[in-house]
Design an enzyme around this catalytic site. Sequence first.
Site, short mmCIF file in Angstrom:
data_model
loop_
_atom_site.label_atom_id
_atom_site.label_comp_id
_atom_site.label_asym_id
_atom_site.label_seq_id
_atom_site.Cartn_x
_atom_site.Cartn_y
_atom_site.Cartn_z
N SER A 231 -12.80 55.85 -38.36
CA SER A 231 -14.25 56.10 -38.25
C SER A 231 -14.71 56.70 -39.57
O SER A 231 -13.89 57.16 -40.38
CB SER A 231 -14.56 57.10 -37.12
OG SER A 231 -14.22 58.42 -37.51
N TYR B 256 -16.15 59.46 -39.87
CA TYR B 256 -15.68 60.85 -39.84
C TYR B 256 -14.22 60.95 -40.28
O TYR B 256 -13.87 61.75 -41.16
CB TYR B 256 -15.84 61.45 -38.42
CG TYR B 256 -14.77 62.49 -38.15
CD1 TYR B 256 -14.80 63.74 -38.79
CD2 TYR B 256 -13.70 62.22 -37.29
CE1 TYR B 256 -13.78 64.67 -38.58
CE2 TYR B 256 -12.69 63.14 -37.08
CZ TYR B 256 -12.74 64.37 -37.74
OH TYR B 256 -11.74 65.28 -37.55
N HIS B 257 -13.35 60.15 -39.66
CA HIS B 257 -11.93 60.23 -40.01
C HIS B 257 -11.71 59.93 -41.50
O HIS B 257 -10.83 60.50 -42.13
CB HIS B 257 -11.09 59.27 -39.14
CG HIS B 257 -10.91 59.73 -37.71
ND1 HIS B 257 -11.76 59.35 -36.70
CD2 HIS B 257 -9.98 60.53 -37.13
CE1 HIS B 257 -11.34 59.89 -35.55
NE2 HIS B 257 -10.28 60.61 -35.78
N THR C 242 -6.64 65.46 -39.72
CA THR C 242 -6.55 64.85 -38.39
C THR C 242 -5.45 63.79 -38.37
O THR C 242 -5.22 63.10 -39.37
CB THR C 242 -7.91 64.22 -38.01
OG1 THR C 242 -7.75 63.52 -36.79
CG2 THR C 242 -8.44 63.27 -39.05
#
Length: 389
Positions: A179, A181-182, A144
Site C-alpha cells: 500500500s 502507507y506500507h 512493518t
Amino acid sequence: MRVFICGIDGYLGWTLAMYLSVRGHEVAGADSFLRRKWVEEVGGHSAIPIVSMNERLEAYKEVYGKEITFWEGDLCNYDFVLRCLKEFQPEAIVHLGEQPCAPYSQIDVEHCVFTQHNNIVGTLNLLWAMTEVCPQAHLVKLGTMGEYGTPNIDIPEGFFTIEYRGRKDTLPFPKQAGSWYHQTKVHDTHNIMFACKIWNLRSTDLMQGVVYGTKIEEMNADERLCTRFDFDEAFGTVINRYCAQAVIGHTLTPYGKGGQTRGFIHIADSMRCMELTAVNPPEIGEYRVFNQWAERFDVTTLAQEVKKAGEAAGIKVEVKPIDNPRVEAEKHYYNPDHQKLFDLGFRPHKMVDMLPEMISDLMKHKDRIEAKREHILPTIKWRRDGAKR
Ligand code: NAD
Ligand code: USQ
C-alpha cells in the site's frame, strides 16, 4: 532510561508511555493529535472511550504517582523536533508518530501524498535533529512486516546473504510493500540505514506485524487510562475489527479468498518487545532489524477463532467472506523469521487466550460500536476505475 516517544497519543504510543513509566523509565513524548482527526474524518470513533491528553496525564499521575512530559506539535516541523530533543536529551527515541493506515493512504491522491510526506519528512527531521542533539541515542523505529510483502521464499530479519554470478554479499532483503502507507515504511528504512552509515547513528527497525488487543494490565486501574480501539473500515486492524463485529452481531469479514497470512502480536507483547529493544541498543553506527510478531494466521482461521471465542461468550457469530477491496495475494507462502526478540527474552501471549478479554471489554461498549455500524464495510478500494485491466 530516558525515552522519548513520537506519537505518544496513539493506540501504541499512550500504552507504551504508561508501560515504560510504570517500569521506572523517564518518559516524554510528542503528538499533534492527528489520529483523533483521521478517525473522525472517516466517520469512526474509538469503541473504548478515550479522554484528552491532559486528562490522561493527570489520571496517570493520580493513579501511579509519576509524571510523563508531553509536547503538542508536528514532527514535520523541524524546529519543534529539535526543541523537544534539546529539552529532553533522550537516550532512546521510539518513533511511532506516522500515519499508520493502509486504506487511508489509498483514498485518493491527497491522502496518498499526505501519508508519504508526513511519514517520510517526520522521520528525516528526527534523523537530522538526532545528529545535532543526541547522536548517541538509539532510534527505535516502527517499521512493518508489510515492507517485505509476501515473497515465495522465507523472510529473514532485514538482511540475507546471496550468491549471484559467483560473488557473495549480505544485502537488504527485497521490499515489496502492498500500500502507499506500507511504501512509506520502506522509504524510511532506506533513509535510516543511510543515516546510520554516514552519521554513525544507531537504530533498530522493528518490522512489526498486525497488533491486536484492548489494553495492558496497567489500564485496569482507571478507565481514563484506556487506549483507543478502532474498528472502522480504515483504522481497524483485522482481529480488532472481527471482535467488534462479533459483539454487535455483524458478520465477520475475511476479504476475498481469505488465505492472506500475517504475523500478529498482542498489544502487551508489542510493549514488551519495544522495551527489550530499547534497553538492548545496537552499537554506535549500527542499523539492525528485528521482525516483531508472535503468531502467524490467515484471515479465515482468525475469523474462525473469533467465532469460537464469541460463541463461548454466548454470542452468535457468522463468518461471511466479502470482495477484497485491496490488491494483494489471497493465498501465498509466508514464513518470516522472528528469532532475535525471542533471543532477548520475548515470550508472547497466545491469541486464543486473549480473545475472551477483548470480547468482554468490547461488550461493555456495544452501543458505541453499533452507532458506527455503517462504517464497518470497506468502501476504499486499491484499484482505480480508470485503470481497470
Ligand atoms: P496511531 O495512529 O494510533 O499512532 C500514531 C500517533 O502518531 C498518533 O497519535 C498520531 O496523532 C501521531 N502522529 C502522526 N503523525 C504525526 C506528526 N507528523 N506529528 C506528530 N504526531 C504525529 O498508530 P498505532 O497503531 O499506535 O501505530 C504506531 C506505529 O506503529 C505506526 O508507525 C505504525 O505504522 C506502526 N505499526 C502499527 C501496527 C498496528 O497494528 N497498530 C503494526 C505495525 C506497525
Ligand atoms: N482483512 C480482512 N478483513 C478485514 C480487514 C482486513 O480480511 O475486515 C485483511 C486485509 O486484506 C489484509 C490483512 O487482513 O490482508 C491485514 O489487514 P489489516 O487491516 O489488519 O492490517 P494492515 O492493513 O496490513 O495494517 C496493519 C496496521 C499497520 C501495520 C500492519 C502490519 O494498520 O500500521 O503496519 O498492520 S503488517 O500487516 O504486518 O504489515
